[in-house]
Design a protein around this motif. Structure first.
Motif, PDB file in Angstrom:
ATOM      1  N   UNK A 102       0.865  -1.175   0.000  1.00 20.59           N
ATOM      2  CA  UNK A 102       0.000   0.000   0.000  1.00 20.59           C
ATOM      3  C   UNK A 102       0.899   1.222   0.000  1.00 20.59           C
ATOM      4  N   UNK A 103       0.818   2.005  -1.058  1.00 19.02           N
ATOM      5  CA  UNK A 103       1.655   3.189  -1.122  1.00 19.02           C
ATOM      6  C   UNK A 103       1.748   3.753  -2.509  1.00 19.02           C
ATOM      7  N   UNK A 104       2.798   4.523  -2.712  1.00 17.98           N
ATOM      8  CA  UNK A 104       3.038   5.165  -3.998  1.00 17.98           C
ATOM      9  C   UNK A 104       4.113   4.398  -4.757  1.00 17.98           C
ATOM     10  N   UNK A 105       3.908   4.287  -6.063  1.00 19.63           N
ATOM     11  CA  UNK A 105       4.893   3.642  -6.931  1.00 19.63           C
ATOM     12  C   UNK A 105       5.236   4.615  -8.054  1.00 19.63           C
ATOM     13  N   UNK A 106       6.535   4.837  -8.284  1.00 19.43           N
ATOM     14  CA  UNK A 106       6.912   5.686  -9.416  1.00 19.43           C
ATOM     15  C   UNK A 106       6.700   4.922 -10.727  1.00 19.43           C
ATOM     16  N   UNK A 107       6.083   5.584 -11.691  1.00 19.61           N
ATOM     17  CA  UNK A 107       5.869   4.955 -12.998  1.00 19.61           C
ATOM     18  C   UNK A 107       6.552   5.784 -14.082  1.00 19.61           C
ATOM     19  N   UNK A 108       6.974   5.101 -15.107  1.00 21.35           N
ATOM     20  CA  UNK A 108       7.520   5.698 -16.325  1.00 21.35           C
ATOM     21  C   UNK A 108       6.934   4.902 -17.476  1.00 21.35           C
ATOM     22  N   UNK A 109       6.416   5.579 -18.467  1.00 20.70           N
ATOM     23  CA  UNK A 109       5.806   4.931 -19.632  1.00 20.70           C
ATOM     24  C   UNK A 109       4.591   4.086 -19.261  1.00 20.70           C
ATOM     25  N   UNK A 110       3.907   4.441 -18.167  1.00 24.05           N
ATOM     26  CA  UNK A 110       2.599   3.874 -17.817  1.00 24.05           C
ATOM     27  C   UNK A 110       2.622   2.387 -17.453  1.00 24.05           C
ATOM     28  N   UNK A 111       3.597   1.901 -16.763  1.00 21.01           N
ATOM     29  CA  UNK A 111       3.538   0.484 -16.410  1.00 21.01           C
ATOM     30  C   UNK A 111       4.079   0.189 -15.025  1.00 21.01           C
ATOM     31  N   UNK A 112       3.551  -0.924 -14.481  1.00 18.95           N
ATOM     32  CA  UNK A 112       4.041  -1.542 -13.243  1.00 18.95           C
ATOM     33  C   UNK A 112       4.044  -3.036 -13.517  1.00 18.95           C
ATOM     34  N   UNK A 113       5.033  -3.740 -13.034  1.00 21.93           N
ATOM     35  CA  UNK A 113       5.086  -5.196 -13.174  1.00 21.93           C
ATOM     36  C   UNK A 113       4.882  -5.865 -11.822  1.00 21.93           C
ATOM     37  N   UNK A 114       4.272  -7.037 -11.836  1.00 25.22           N
ATOM     38  CA  UNK A 114       4.329  -7.967 -10.710  1.00 25.22           C
ATOM     39  C   UNK A 114       4.972  -9.222 -11.277  1.00 25.22           C
ATOM     40  N   UNK A 115       6.169  -9.536 -10.804  1.00 25.44           N
ATOM     41  CA  UNK A 115       6.957 -10.601 -11.416  1.00 25.44           C
ATOM     42  C   UNK A 115       8.024 -11.098 -10.450  1.00 25.44           C
ATOM     43  N   UNK A 116       8.866 -11.983 -10.931  1.00 27.88           N
ATOM     44  CA  UNK A 116      10.026 -12.412 -10.160  1.00 27.88           C
ATOM     45  C   UNK A 116      11.135 -11.377 -10.328  1.00 27.88           C
ATOM     46  N   UNK A 117      11.969 -11.246  -9.329  1.00 27.61           N
ATOM     47  CA  UNK A 117      13.072 -10.286  -9.375  1.00 27.61           C
ATOM     48  C   UNK A 117      13.925 -10.530 -10.619  1.00 27.61           C
ATOM     49  N   UNK A 118      14.209  -9.468 -11.346  1.00 30.11           N
ATOM     50  CA  UNK A 118      15.073  -9.555 -12.514  1.00 30.11           C
ATOM     51  C   UNK A 118      14.371  -9.911 -13.812  1.00 30.11           C
ATOM     52  N   UNK A 119      13.084 -10.224 -13.778  1.00 31.36           N
ATOM     53  CA  UNK A 119      12.339 -10.542 -14.995  1.00 31.36           C
ATOM     54  C   UNK A 119      11.478  -9.349 -15.371  1.00 31.36           C
ATOM     55  N   UNK A 120      11.587  -8.920 -16.607  1.00 31.47           N
ATOM     56  CA  UNK A 120      10.814  -7.776 -17.065  1.00 31.47           C
ATOM     57  C   UNK A 120      10.089  -8.145 -18.355  1.00 31.47           C
ATOM     58  N   UNK A 139       4.428 -18.231  -9.261  1.00 28.44           N
ATOM     59  CA  UNK A 139       5.458 -19.267  -9.303  1.00 28.44           C
ATOM     60  C   UNK A 139       6.198 -19.469  -7.976  1.00 28.44           C
ATOM     61  N   UNK A 140       6.236 -18.427  -7.172  1.00 28.19           N
ATOM     62  CA  UNK A 140       6.949 -18.464  -5.897  1.00 28.19           C
ATOM     63  C   UNK A 140       6.356 -17.374  -5.016  1.00 28.19           C
ATOM     64  N   UNK A 141       6.563 -17.492  -3.725  1.00 33.54           N
ATOM     65  CA  UNK A 141       5.951 -16.533  -2.799  1.00 33.54           C
ATOM     66  C   UNK A 141       6.588 -15.150  -2.859  1.00 33.54           C
ATOM     67  N   UNK A 142       7.895 -15.089  -3.118  1.00 35.21           N
ATOM     68  CA  UNK A 142       8.580 -13.798  -3.132  1.00 35.21           C
ATOM     69  C   UNK A 142       8.612 -13.226  -4.549  1.00 35.21           C
ATOM     70  N   UNK A 143       7.779 -12.216  -4.764  1.00 33.57           N
ATOM     71  CA  UNK A 143       7.697 -11.517  -6.039  1.00 33.57           C
ATOM     72  C   UNK A 143       8.069 -10.057  -5.814  1.00 33.57           C
ATOM     73  N   UNK A 144       8.096  -9.275  -6.899  1.00 33.52           N
ATOM     74  CA  UNK A 144       8.362  -7.849  -6.787  1.00 33.52           C
ATOM     75  C   UNK A 144       7.348  -7.059  -7.598  1.00 33.52           C
ATOM     76  N   UNK A 145       6.978  -5.908  -7.079  1.00 34.91           N
ATOM     77  CA  UNK A 145       6.309  -4.875  -7.852  1.00 34.91           C
ATOM     78  C   UNK A 145       7.435  -4.017  -8.390  1.00 34.91           C
ATOM     79  N   UNK A 146       7.471  -3.796  -9.690  1.00 37.45           N
ATOM     80  CA  UNK A 146       8.607  -3.087 -10.269  1.00 37.45           C
ATOM     81  C   UNK A 146       8.159  -2.146 -11.379  1.00 37.45           C
ATOM     82  N   UNK A 147       8.965  -1.090 -11.559  1.00 35.03           N
ATOM     83  CA  UNK A 147       8.823  -0.180 -12.694  1.00 35.03           C
ATOM     84  C   UNK A 147      10.179   0.477 -12.911  1.00 35.03           C
ATOM     85  N   UNK A 148      10.799   0.190 -14.022  1.00 32.30           N
ATOM     86  CA  UNK A 148      12.144   0.657 -14.328  1.00 32.30           C
ATOM     87  C   UNK A 148      13.092   0.370 -13.172  1.00 32.30           C
ATOM     88  N   UNK A 149      13.651   1.378 -12.543  1.00 32.02           N
ATOM     89  CA  UNK A 149      14.653   1.162 -11.506  1.00 32.02           C
ATOM     90  C   UNK A 149      14.054   0.899 -10.129  1.00 32.02           C
TER      91      UNK A 149
END
Length: 169
Positions: A6-24, A86-96
């Motif tokens: 719950x919070x703010x996420x910085x976005x660039x080019x209108x996207x957020x990912x929910x994925x495994x670390x390092x996968x884009x 695929x696994x319990x530990x995922x990441x919300x990610x956007x660029x850096x």
């Protein structure tokens, strides 16, 4: 219900990912064959979430539920997809940016992505990359058998654009 984020996420080019670390994921592949264009789930183990805001920060809440949550009628745009966790530990990610998310269960889930004020955010001119956009989002996950994606509610022109784009790919 378990709050995953719950919070703010910085976005660039209108996207957020929910994925495994390092996968884009690639945006086009993520929505290929879907009817909705806001939550791409065609690439296994990854979600691509589209935002109305191009660059800045958006408000996002991510939740895990043991069963399907009630549909909140206050959200303007709502889509659902199946998502294999695929696994319990995922990441919300956007660029850096990335934030760890611990999902309570692996396996097939349903993901509901709800959005507000996407049209206003599309036209929002930020002064800096740290500005908060007018749009907000809710991502809900719960264990469920796989089924086709669906558009639950569409009211914004911006969502209509992304749905048409997905249906044409």
């Amino acid at each position: 219900m378990i709050e995953l984020f719950s919070g703010l996420i910085p976005v660039h080019y209108r996207f957020i990912y929910l994925t495994r670390m390092g996968e884009y994921p690639k945006h086009d592949e993520a929505r290929r064959g879907q009817s909705n264009g806001l939550c791409g789930a065609a690439t296994p183990h990854q979600l691509v979430l589209i935002t109305g805001l191009h660059t800045g920060q958006v408000s996002l809440m991510a939740e895990w539920h043991p069963t399907e949550p009630s549909l909140d009628s206050s959200w303007e745009d709502v889509v659902e997809v199946s998502f294999d966790v695929p696994q319990r530990d995922l990441v919300l990610a956007s660029f850096e940016y990335h934030c760890s998310v611990d999902v309570p269960a692996v396996g097939t889930h349903r993901a509901r992505y709800s959005a507000d004020s996407m049209d206003a955010a599309k036209h929002f001119d930020q002064v800096s990359h740290r500005d908060l956009g007018p749009d907000s989002y809710l991502l809900q996950l719960w264990p469920a058998p796989s089924e086709p994606d669906r558009i639950v509610r569409q009211t914004s022109h911006f969502a209509a654009y992304w749905h048409a784009l997905a249906q044409g790919s």
